[in-house]
Design a protein around this motif. Structure first.
Motif, PDB file in Angstrom:
ATOM      1  N   THR A 128       0.839  -1.198   0.000  1.00  0.00           N
ATOM      2  CA  THR A 128       0.000   0.000   0.000  1.00  0.00           C
ATOM      3  C   THR A 128       0.876   1.250   0.000  1.00  0.00           C
ATOM      4  OG1 THR A 128      -0.134  -0.034   2.408  1.00  0.00           O
ATOM      5  CG2 THR A 128      -1.882  -1.162   1.193  1.00  0.00           C
ATOM      6  N   ALA A 129       0.382   2.326  -0.608  1.00  0.00           N
ATOM      7  CA  ALA A 129       1.169   3.552  -0.743  1.00  0.00           C
ATOM      8  C   ALA A 129       1.483   4.187   0.604  1.00  0.00           C
ATOM      9  CB  ALA A 129       0.420   4.548  -1.628  1.00  0.00           C
ATOM     10  N   ASP A 130       0.558   4.059   1.557  1.00  0.00           N
ATOM     11  CA  ASP A 130       0.769   4.709   2.851  1.00  0.00           C
ATOM     12  C   ASP A 130       1.320   3.769   3.918  1.00  0.00           C
ATOM     13  OD1 ASP A 130      -1.402   3.096   3.300  1.00  0.00           O
ATOM     14  OD2 ASP A 130      -2.759   4.712   3.939  1.00  0.00           O
ATOM     15  N   SER A 132      -0.120   1.180   5.171  1.00  0.00           N
ATOM     16  CA  SER A 132      -1.163   0.547   5.973  1.00  0.00           C
ATOM     17  C   SER A 132      -1.295  -0.916   5.561  1.00  0.00           C
ATOM     18  CB  SER A 132      -2.488   1.278   5.775  1.00  0.00           C
ATOM     19  OG  SER A 132      -2.880   1.220   4.408  1.00  0.00           O
TER      20      SER A 132
END
Length: 329
Positions: A128-130, A132
């Motif tokens: 995931t990009a963040d 998470s």
């Protein structure tokens, strides 16, 4: 280069820990006999594992002699093997679905297999990009600490096994602190070892195919795992290379982030019991079985990959039949 820890026996048979620094020299870690004891000390002192080892640096250790004399041990163990858990995740590497898909496609009638669906889920949502949590991976239980072997020790298939095949990969090594928090000690080179014939018979037998010992390379690499790990897996028979192939690991070659794999293992409270050790195998995309190789007793599995400097070598053996009859009491 990150500090690496090695467990071994000295010339008198005493267990010791050695630390390999940036200069490649190995020195004894004074005051501890095991990596586990050093990890507990680091947690207690509020320092990193590398700092705890550096603060205890002692005399030089001849690792070449230890390797030649068969004195190297697996890089982690627990005083009570029942409190060491071996688990793993599959279909985590780019390209890892190909061999599994071939195994399972016939049973699925040529349609998209569950293995391929699982793989594609990981490609789409394993990172995931963040940072998470993403999609959960395939997960399996492999055994407890009684199944951990070091380099040079035979990997033994049960007498009922249909196959004994290598799986070259990286394993994460963890200790659970007193507050129930997983603490990653580092990473080890590994041969996860499975019964691929049993798995091919029915993918629901994957759980059975994984209940086997596993081998760990001698070095515990502290710090972060390089994003791009490149190694070689080979099988030697009667002194000749029977099969050899490169393998890739590290997040640049994976469909899941390591953090995601860790989250979906340690989210279960069962795996956050203080004092426990966890060895978690991250998966592979390279299997000799996928190339039609049938291993036999006496074959030697060899796995090597930078940044690990010591190769992992284990001969294939077979366990003697055991009586598993259940008796009424």
């Amino acid at each position: 280069m990150a500090l690496r820890l090695v467990q071994l026996r000295d010339a008198t048979g005493e267990r010791i820990v050695a630390a390999i620094g940036d200069d490649g020299a190995a020195r004894r870690v004074q005051g501890v006999e095991t990596s586990y004891a050093l990890a507990l000390a680091a947690i207690r002192e509020g320092v990193s594992l590398a700092q705890a080892a550096a603060a205890r640096a002692g005399d030089a250790v001849d690792l070449a002699a230890a390797a030649a004399e068969g004195r190297l041990l697996a890089p982690i163990d627990h005083p009570d093997p029942a409190h060491c858990h071996m688990t793993g995740t599959g279909l985590t590497h780019l390209g890892s679905a190909e061999g599994r898909d071939k195994m399972h496609k016939a049973a699925a009638g040529g349609t998209l297999t569950d293995s391929m669906r699982m793989f594609l889920m990981g490609v789409e949502g394993g990172k995931t990009a963040d940072g998470s949590p993403g999609v959960q991976p395939e997960w399996f239980y492999k055994g407890d600490g009684t199944g951990v072997v070091g380099t040079g020790t035979p990997l033994a298939s049960p007498d009922f096994a249909l196959d004994g095949g290598e799986e070259p990969e990286i394993a994460g090594i963890y200790v659970i602190d007193d507050a129930g928090r997983p603490r990653r000690l580092g990473f080890a080179l590994a041969n996860e070892f499975s019964d691929h014939v049993t798995e091919r018979g029915n993918y629901l037998w994957l759980a059975h195919s994984k209940l086997r010992p596993a081998a760990l390379g001698a070095e515990l690499l502290t710090g972060a795992l390089p994003d791009d790990v490149r190694g070689t897996s080979r099988i030697v028979r009667d002194g000749e290379v029977l099969w050899e192939k490169p393998f890739l690991s590290g997040e640049a070659n994976m469909s899941h982030s390591i953090a995601n794999l860790e989250h979906h293992h340690f989210k279960y409270g069962l795996f956050r019991q203080p004092g426990d050790v966890h060895i978690h195998f991250f998966g592979t995309a390279t299997l000799s079985f996928a190339d039609g190789i049938q291993t036999q007793e006496g074959d030697v599995f060899e796995v090597e990959a930078a940044p690990f400097t010591l190769p992992l070598r284990n001969p294939l053996a077979r366990m003697a039949p055991a009586d598993a009859t259940v008796l009424p009491l």
